[in-house]
Scaffold this active site. Structure first.
Site, mmCIF file in Angstrom:
data_model
loop_
_atom_site.group_PDB
_atom_site.id
_atom_site.type_symbol
_atom_site.label_atom_id
_atom_site.label_comp_id
_atom_site.label_asym_id
_atom_site.label_seq_id
_atom_site.Cartn_x
_atom_site.Cartn_y
_atom_site.Cartn_z
ATOM 1 N N PRO A 138 24.935 -7.020 0.549
ATOM 2 C CA PRO A 138 25.897 -8.110 0.395
ATOM 3 C C PRO A 138 27.329 -7.589 0.323
ATOM 4 C CG PRO A 138 24.746 -7.724 -1.653
ATOM 5 C CD PRO A 138 24.109 -6.830 -0.632
ATOM 6 N N GLU A 139 28.238 -8.435 0.698
ATOM 7 C CA GLU A 139 29.654 -8.122 0.604
ATOM 8 C C GLU A 139 30.132 -8.516 -0.795
ATOM 9 O OE1 GLU A 139 31.237 -6.973 3.538
ATOM 10 O OE2 GLU A 139 29.347 -7.100 4.604
ATOM 11 N N ARG A 195 24.656 2.699 9.447
ATOM 12 C CA ARG A 195 24.732 1.247 9.500
ATOM 13 C C ARG A 195 25.031 0.835 10.929
ATOM 14 N NH1 ARG A 195 25.934 -0.708 4.526
ATOM 15 N NH2 ARG A 195 25.076 -2.601 5.402
ATOM 16 N N LYS A 200 30.222 -4.653 -6.020
ATOM 17 C CA LYS A 200 28.953 -5.307 -5.693
ATOM 18 C C LYS A 200 27.979 -5.304 -6.875
ATOM 19 C CE LYS A 200 29.513 -3.839 -0.976
ATOM 20 N NZ LYS A 200 28.842 -3.211 0.157
#
Ligand code: ZN
Length: 275
Positions: free
Chosen positions: A2-3, A250, A51
């Site tokens: 998640p951002e 990524r 995060k």
């Protein structure tokens, strides 16, 4: 992963549901916390740090969680059916008289003394959505290793906290540099930091990470998730490759025309699509 704006929203919703109320139920379904009982304590506040989620409870304790790739906190009314996944994926249940918060697939769930939260979050750089936001310090950390690819440096939470893979790709597009450009060669790095803050702020109270200003399906991002589609700005096919240190790569998207800087050669057999 998640951002930071997703975590901010999760913290905001948990704060609304839990803060100021007494926990009537607190099941923590990880072995180390199996005998810990927080029921009967007030929840004081819920905050995001990058995060990381910090649920501060009466008595100087903090329940720290991190969602990593697919963890989530869901809220339900008492008696409502839980829909976040099978029961064996539930790691935490925190309930008061009006709300039930259920934490699914939390890879990190630990109890800390609030005074010692730095053990969990002290390594983080300035928090893009935090009260301690410090753009100069973020730029200093981001550019401290000038040879590092800017995409890697943006994802490193020790530099600035809150950017995930979506914003990494989008920020590089918006500043016209490939994610492989050495961060020391990125023009005006303070502008990429300011833009990161602006995007996370703009998106923190809604789902999705809209970077184009266009909420239509397929048009919310410039490059992220748009491999082989046409660039919304120039029409060139968006490219996809892996970026990152071994074991932490990524999927990375960029437009070879709108973004300048180093990039991997196209894989054999993946000739550009004809128009
Ligand atoms: Zn383009």
């Amino acid at each position: 992963m998640p951002e930071g704006d997703t975590i901010w929203l999760a913290a905001h919703r948990l704060h609304w549901a839990l803060a100021g109320h007494v926990l009537l139920r607190a099941d923590l379904r990880v072995p180390r916390l199996a005998t810990t009982d927080l029921s009967g304590r007030h929840v004081e506040e819920v905050v995001a740090r990058g995060k990381h989620l910090l649920i501060r409870v009466e008595g100087g304790l903090t329940l720290h969680s991190h969602l990593r790739m697919d963890g989530s906190w869901q809220l339900y009314a008492p008696g409502e059916r839980w829909r976040g996944g099978p029961d064996h994926q539930v790691r935490a249940v925190l309930a008061n008289a009006e709300r039930v918060a259920v934490g699914y697939r939390l890879p990190v769930l630990e109890l800390l003394r609030t005074a010692e939260e730095d053990r969990a979050v002290g390594h983080l750089g300035p928090d893009l959505l935090g009260p301690d936001w410090d753009p100069q310090e973020a730029v200093r950390r981001l550019t401290a290793d000038p040879a590092r690819p800017v995409g890697d440096a943006l994802l490193d939470q020790r530099n600035l906290a809150g950017i995930g893979n979506v914003y990494k790709c989008e920020l590089c597009f918006l500043r016209g540099v490939t994610p492989w450009m050495p961060v020391g060669e990125v023009p005006e790095p303070e502008r990429i930091v300011a833009l990161a803050r602006k995007l996370l702020q703009a998106n923190k109270t809604r789902h999705g990470h809209i970077t184009t200003g266009d909420t239509r399906r397929g048009r919310t991002h410039w490059v992220y998730g748009r491999g082989r589609h046409d660039c919304l700005r120039c029409g060139t096919a968006i490219r996809v490759a892996e970026l990152g240190p071994p074991g932490q790569t990524r999927v990375t998207y960029w437009c070879p025309r709108c973004q300048r800087g180093p990039a991997p050669a196209p894989a054999p057999g993946s000739a550009p699509r004809s128009h």
